[in-house]
Design an enzyme around this catalytic site. Structure first.
Site, PDB file in Angstrom:
ATOM      1  CE  LYS A 158      80.541  24.924   7.451  1.00 28.55           C
ATOM      2  NZ  LYS A 158      81.246  25.215   6.179  1.00 28.55           N
ATOM      3  CG  ASP A 160      93.734  31.722  19.405  1.00 26.87           C
ATOM      4  OD1 ASP A 160      93.453  32.679  20.158  1.00 26.87           O
ATOM      5  OD2 ASP A 160      94.023  30.590  19.830  1.00 26.87           O
ATOM      6  CG  ASP A 210      84.062  27.121   5.592  1.00 25.41           C
ATOM      7  OD1 ASP A 210      83.267  28.054   5.793  1.00 25.41           O
ATOM      8  OD2 ASP A 210      83.778  26.138   4.879  1.00 25.41           O
ATOM      9  CE1 TYR A 222      83.459  27.043  22.774  1.00 28.70           C
ATOM     10  CE2 TYR A 222      84.351  28.843  24.058  1.00 28.70           C
ATOM     11  CZ  TYR A 222      84.470  27.936  23.025  1.00 28.70           C
ATOM     12  OH  TYR A 222      85.608  27.931  22.256  1.00 28.70           O
ATOM     13  CG  ASP A 233      87.906  30.558  21.892  1.00 26.75           C
ATOM     14  OD1 ASP A 233      88.960  31.218  21.979  1.00 26.75           O
ATOM     15  OD2 ASP A 233      87.654  29.596  22.639  1.00 26.75           O
TER      16      ASP A 233
END
Length: 352
Positions: free
Chosen positions: A187, A248, A220, A137, A244
């Site tokens: 990742k 969720d 993942d 970000y 982030d």
């Protein structure tokens, strides 16, 4: 009597609804604990943007800096692009006040059914430590040759040793006080520079915490495992983007985004921290009076804990826990009830 100055940014949509409903509950908890909360309201957000072309004034950070803490309702509007919302208000506050720890608890409370089969209250209980000021970000990049076939967009992620070490160290310290297990999310198979660097920092910091077990997952696989085995997670540490997204998932598997609190924490006295519910402005239910105020109350609990007011923090958290465990208590529609925002808040206040 101690008194704390809190900046309120109710924001947009249901933001002001849940902030207004929660405030009497918060003030009662503070009074019971022997301190006062004095709030100053700032009408910044997308409505402000539509009127003035900016999410907050140029001197917004200067006006917020002197407060003990900041509380944000929610921001967002169908007519304002989300990147304008994020880069015009949330990110400037997080970065400007060096709120580098985004802390998001995920708890399956008694009385709430997870969409995952076979999980009882308390079986899911983990906290995500998300790096909050750099990473993916970072505002590094740009667009060139707009409108042409060779239009180009470049977005660069930024990972500094200082920024990575401090969020990783915060996660390890939290794990040492909890169940002693850290899961680091990367990742690094695909991002051989930034994420391998992250892995290296995790390995170095882990040496300071020999009693903490370390697990490393690709993002993942982590998304899959949060569905497959959420009970095995304790403290999760991740970059800005990955944290982030995964929070969720955490909010959904513990019942509702309406129960998910969040803190943007500057661990120190130099700047204020900011607390907010994870949910958005929910324009589809604005004005219906059914927004869930519980994530807001839990976020206030985190705010009080950050200020060192443990008694009030525990009282708010316990009131939510007790209400959810009570079959006769009012509930908003997102968690299977038919009650309104104000009824839920009034019931919470009575439990204090």
């Amino acid at each position: 009597m101690n008194s704390y100055e809190i900046a309120l940014i109710p924001g947009d949509g249901i933001g002001s609804e849940v902030v207004d409903a929660a405030l009497p509950v918060v003030e009662t908890a503070a009074e019971n604990a022997g301190f006062e909360v004095e709030t100053t309201r700032f009408g910044w957000g997308t409505e402000y943007y539509l009127e003035r072309g900016e999410m907050m004034p140029d001197d917004g950070l200067d006006r917020l800096e002197g407060f003990d803490s900041i509380f944000l309702g929610a921001v967002g509007h169908p007519e304002v692009p989300d990147h304008v919302t994020l880069h015009g208000l949330l990110l400037p506050i997080r970065k400007g006040f060096d709120q580098y720890v985004c802390k998001r608890p995920n708890v399956l409370f008694e009385g709430i059914e997870s969409p995952l089969r076979g999980y009882a209250p308390g079986d899911i209980d983990f906290v995500v430590y998300r790096e909050n000021t750099e990473g993916e970000y970072a505002s590094v990049g740009g667009r060139e040759h707009r409108g042409f076939d060779h239009e180009t967009a470049i977005q660069s992620a930024v990972f500094t040793r200082r920024g990575t070490e401090r969020i990783v160290r915060a996660a390890f310290a939290a794990a040492a006080d909890r169940e002693g297990h850290v899961t680091s999310i990367t990742k690094s198979n695909a991002q051989a520079h930034s994420m391998v660097f992250w892995d290296d920092v995790v390995a170095e910091v882990s040496e300071e915490f020999p009693a903490v077990e370390v697990e490393r997952l690709l993002v993942d696989a982590a998304a899959m495992d949060l569905i497959r085995r959420p009970h095995e997670f304790d403290v999760v540490v991740a970059s800005n983007l990955f944290g982030d997204i995964l929070t969720d998932i955490g909010a959904q598997i513990t019942g509702s985004v309406g129960l998910a609190p969040s803190g943007n924490v500057h661990p120190g006295d130099e700047y204020p921290s900011m607390f907010e519910p994870v949910h958005g402005s929910a324009p589809d239910i604005v004005g219906d009076g059914v927004a869930n105020p519980l994530a807001t109350v839990l976020s206030w609990s985190m705010l009080f804990a950050d200020l060192g007011e443990g008694s009030a923090a525990e009282a708010l958290w316990t009131a939510v826990v007790d209400q959810l465990a009570d079959d006769a208590a009012p509930r908003t529609p997102d968690i299977g009830g038919s009650a309104g925002t104000d009824a839920v808040a009034a019931d919470l206040r009575s439990r204090l």
